[in-house]
Design a protein around this motif. Structure first.
Motif, PDB file in Angstrom:
ATOM      1  N   GLN A   1       0.631  -1.091  -0.255  1.00 34.00           N
ATOM      2  CA  GLN A   1       0.128  -0.334  -0.181  1.00 34.00           C
ATOM      3  C   GLN A   1       1.023   1.292   0.362  1.00 34.00           C
ATOM      4  OE1 GLN A   1      -2.581  -0.645   3.294  1.00 34.00           O
ATOM      5  NE2 GLN A   1      -3.485  -2.183   2.923  1.00 34.00           N
ATOM      6  N   PRO A   2       1.538   1.832  -1.138  1.00 35.03           N
ATOM      7  CA  PRO A   2       2.100   3.266  -1.041  1.00 35.03           C
ATOM      8  C   PRO A   2       1.770   3.963  -0.264  1.00 35.03           C
ATOM      9  CG  PRO A   2       0.997   2.457  -3.267  1.00 35.03           C
ATOM     10  CD  PRO A   2      -0.134   1.639  -2.568  1.00 35.03           C
ATOM     11  N   ASN A   3       0.270   3.982  -0.163  1.00 36.54           N
ATOM     12  CA  ASN A   3      -0.239   5.555   0.802  1.00 36.54           C
ATOM     13  C   ASN A   3      -0.624   5.815   1.955  1.00 36.54           C
ATOM     14  OD1 ASN A   3      -0.595   6.769  -2.161  1.00 36.54           O
ATOM     15  ND2 ASN A   3      -2.864   5.955  -2.461  1.00 36.54           N
ATOM     16  N   VAL A   4       0.262   4.788   1.949  1.00 37.26           N
ATOM     17  CA  VAL A   4       0.074   4.349   4.159  1.00 37.26           C
ATOM     18  C   VAL A   4       0.811   5.192   4.714  1.00 37.26           C
ATOM     19  CG1 VAL A   4       1.183   2.880   5.855  1.00 37.26           C
ATOM     20  CG2 VAL A   4      -0.054   1.623   3.788  1.00 37.26           C
ATOM     21  N   ASP A   5       1.464   5.978   4.535  1.00 33.79           N
ATOM     22  CA  ASP A   5       2.113   7.248   5.043  1.00 33.79           C
ATOM     23  C   ASP A   5       1.384   8.546   4.867  1.00 33.79           C
ATOM     24  OD1 ASP A   5       4.330   6.118   5.838  1.00 33.79           O
ATOM     25  OD2 ASP A   5       5.873   6.388   4.515  1.00 33.79           O
ATOM     26  N   ALA A   6       1.003   8.510   3.899  1.00 33.09           N
ATOM     27  CA  ALA A   6      -0.363   9.581   3.439  1.00 33.09           C
ATOM     28  C   ALA A   6      -1.029   9.583   4.408  1.00 33.09           C
ATOM     29  CB  ALA A   6      -0.196   9.622   1.979  1.00 33.09           C
ATOM     30  N   GLU A   7      -1.907   8.235   4.310  1.00 37.91           N
ATOM     31  CA  GLU A   7      -2.841   7.703   5.532  1.00 37.91           C
ATOM     32  C   GLU A   7      -2.920   8.516   6.832  1.00 37.91           C
ATOM     33  OE1 GLU A   7      -4.720   4.224   4.494  1.00 37.91           O
ATOM     34  OE2 GLU A   7      -3.842   4.759   2.049  1.00 37.91           O
ATOM     35  N   ASN A   8      -1.456   7.869   7.193  1.00 41.02           N
ATOM     36  CA  ASN A   8      -1.006   8.089   8.595  1.00 41.02           C
ATOM     37  C   ASN A   8      -0.871   9.628   8.386  1.00 41.02           C
ATOM     38  OD1 ASN A   8      -1.369   5.435   8.886  1.00 41.02           O
ATOM     39  ND2 ASN A   8       0.551   4.941   8.329  1.00 41.02           N
ATOM     40  N   ARG A   9      -0.268  10.102   8.080  1.00 44.43           N
ATOM     41  CA  ARG A   9       0.007  11.825   8.253  1.00 44.43           C
ATOM     42  C   ARG A   9      -1.646  12.593   8.293  1.00 44.43           C
ATOM     43  NH1 ARG A   9       4.202  11.339   5.020  1.00 44.43           N
ATOM     44  NH2 ARG A   9       3.126  11.824   3.315  1.00 44.43           N
ATOM     45  N   HIS A  10      -2.326  11.481   7.653  1.00 45.76           N
ATOM     46  CA  HIS A  10      -4.017  12.429   7.705  1.00 45.76           C
ATOM     47  C   HIS A  10      -4.653  12.146   8.843  1.00 45.76           C
ATOM     48  CE1 HIS A  10      -7.511  14.296   5.191  1.00 45.76           C
ATOM     49  NE2 HIS A  10      -7.816  12.724   5.840  1.00 45.76           N
ATOM     50  N   LEU A  11      -4.672  10.920   8.804  1.00 47.35           N
ATOM     51  CA  LEU A  11      -4.921  10.260  10.336  1.00 47.35           C
ATOM     52  C   LEU A  11      -4.358  10.956  11.268  1.00 47.35           C
ATOM     53  CD1 LEU A  11      -5.525   7.065  10.183  1.00 47.35           C
ATOM     54  CD2 LEU A  11      -7.415   8.734   9.850  1.00 47.35           C
ATOM     55  N   ALA A  12      -3.196  11.695  11.897  1.00 43.04           N
ATOM     56  CA  ALA A  12      -2.338  12.283  12.775  1.00 43.04           C
ATOM     57  C   ALA A  12      -2.964  13.856  12.976  1.00 43.04           C
ATOM     58  CB  ALA A  12      -1.145  12.000  12.724  1.00 43.04           C
ATOM     59  N   GLN A  13      -3.304  14.103  11.913  1.00 42.67           N
ATOM     60  CA  GLN A  13      -3.011  15.805  11.269  1.00 42.67           C
ATOM     61  C   GLN A  13      -5.338  16.055  12.351  1.00 42.67           C
ATOM     62  OE1 GLN A  13      -2.942  16.594   7.185  1.00 42.67           O
ATOM     63  NE2 GLN A  13      -1.009  17.232   7.932  1.00 42.67           N
ATOM     64  N   GLN A  14      -6.325  14.509  11.379  1.00 45.42           N
ATOM     65  CA  GLN A  14      -7.797  14.730  12.249  1.00 45.42           C
ATOM     66  C   GLN A  14      -7.520  14.443  13.992  1.00 45.42           C
ATOM     67  OE1 GLN A  14      -9.330  11.592   9.661  1.00 45.42           O
ATOM     68  NE2 GLN A  14     -10.015  13.136   8.195  1.00 45.42           N
ATOM     69  N   ALA A  15      -5.814  13.734  14.334  1.00 45.80           N
ATOM     70  CA  ALA A  15      -6.671  13.158  15.734  1.00 45.80           C
ATOM     71  C   ALA A  15      -5.735  14.147  16.168  1.00 45.80           C
ATOM     72  CB  ALA A  15      -6.171  11.833  15.302  1.00 45.80           C
ATOM     73  N   GLY A  16      -5.013  15.473  16.034  1.00 43.70           N
ATOM     74  CA  GLY A  16      -4.531  16.760  16.489  1.00 43.70           C
ATOM     75  C   GLY A  16      -2.899  16.397  16.853  1.00 43.70           C
ATOM     76  N   LEU A  17      -2.535  14.817  16.604  1.00 43.96           N
ATOM     77  CA  LEU A  17      -1.593  14.209  17.039  1.00 43.96           C
ATOM     78  C   LEU A  17      -0.684  14.818  16.522  1.00 43.96           C
ATOM     79  CD1 LEU A  17      -2.490  10.432  17.213  1.00 43.96           C
ATOM     80  CD2 LEU A  17      -2.711  12.559  19.441  1.00 43.96           C
ATOM     81  N   ASP A  18      -0.132  15.429  15.348  1.00 50.39           N
ATOM     82  CA  ASP A  18       0.484  15.685  14.330  1.00 50.39           C
ATOM     83  C   ASP A  18       1.881  17.129  14.693  1.00 50.39           C
ATOM     84  OD1 ASP A  18      -1.569  17.506  13.294  1.00 50.39           O
ATOM     85  OD2 ASP A  18      -0.287  17.993  11.648  1.00 50.39           O
ATOM     86  N   GLN A  19       1.062  17.411  16.321  1.00 47.90           N
ATOM     87  CA  GLN A  19       1.738  18.650  17.129  1.00 47.90           C
ATOM     88  C   GLN A  19       3.196  18.496  17.228  1.00 47.90           C
ATOM     89  OE1 GLN A  19      -0.770  20.036  19.691  1.00 47.90           O
ATOM     90  NE2 GLN A  19      -2.877  20.616  18.229  1.00 47.90           N
ATOM     91  N   ASP A  20       4.091  19.496  16.997  1.00 44.90           N
ATOM     92  CA  ASP A  20       5.101  19.540  17.808  1.00 44.90           C
ATOM     93  C   ASP A  20       4.834  19.215  19.641  1.00 44.90           C
ATOM     94  OD1 ASP A  20       7.763  19.276  18.241  1.00 44.90           O
ATOM     95  OD2 ASP A  20       8.102  21.632  18.167  1.00 44.90           O
ATOM     96  N   LEU A  21       5.632  17.717  19.901  1.00 43.93           N
ATOM     97  CA  LEU A  21       5.435  17.993  21.362  1.00 43.93           C
ATOM     98  C   LEU A  21       6.216  18.936  22.609  1.00 43.93           C
ATOM     99  CD1 LEU A  21       4.893  13.716  21.624  1.00 43.93           C
ATOM    100  CD2 LEU A  21       3.206  15.988  21.691  1.00 43.93           C
ATOM    101  N   GLU A  22       7.399  19.443  21.535  1.00 42.28           N
ATOM    102  CA  GLU A  22       8.446  20.401  22.315  1.00 42.28           C
ATOM    103  C   GLU A  22       7.803  21.569  22.544  1.00 42.28           C
ATOM    104  OE1 GLU A  22      12.299  20.106  20.649  1.00 42.28           O
ATOM    105  OE2 GLU A  22      12.694  17.781  21.457  1.00 42.28           O
ATOM    106  N   SER A  23       6.748  21.972  21.530  1.00 41.49           N
ATOM    107  CA  SER A  23       6.344  23.442  22.035  1.00 41.49           C
ATOM    108  C   SER A  23       4.960  23.397  22.676  1.00 41.49           C
ATOM    109  CB  SER A  23       5.678  23.588  19.936  1.00 41.49           C
ATOM    110  OG  SER A  23       4.837  22.946  20.189  1.00 41.49           O
TER     111      SER A  23
END
Length: 66
Positions: free
Chosen positions: A14-36
């Motif tokens: 599945q070549p789009n797994v990374d893109a799907e994971n990034r999209h899900l992380a953005q929807q869940a709000g998990l893509d924020q920089d934790l150090e900030s």
């Protein structure tokens, strides 16, 4: 006999797994920089407890000096 083995890179099924994971992380709000995100240094319970200890300490010091 000279045989050469060539290794082929594993194909990603599945070549789009990374893109799907990034999209899900953005929807869940998990893509924020934790150090900030700086957590609060002291919570309300800690402040209340330290205040009570400080008041008791001052009270004992005043009682001893009188």
């Amino acid at each position: 006999m000279n045989t050469t083995h060539t290794t082929q890179p594993a194909q990603n099924p599945q070549p789009n797994v990374d893109a799907e994971n990034r999209h899900l992380a953005q929807q869940a709000g998990l893509d924020q920089d934790l150090e900030s995100q700086v957590p609060p240094r002291y919570g309300p319970f800690t402040i209340t407890t330290l205040s009570i200890i400080l008041i008791l300490l001052v009270t004992v010091i005043i009682w001893v000096l009188i």
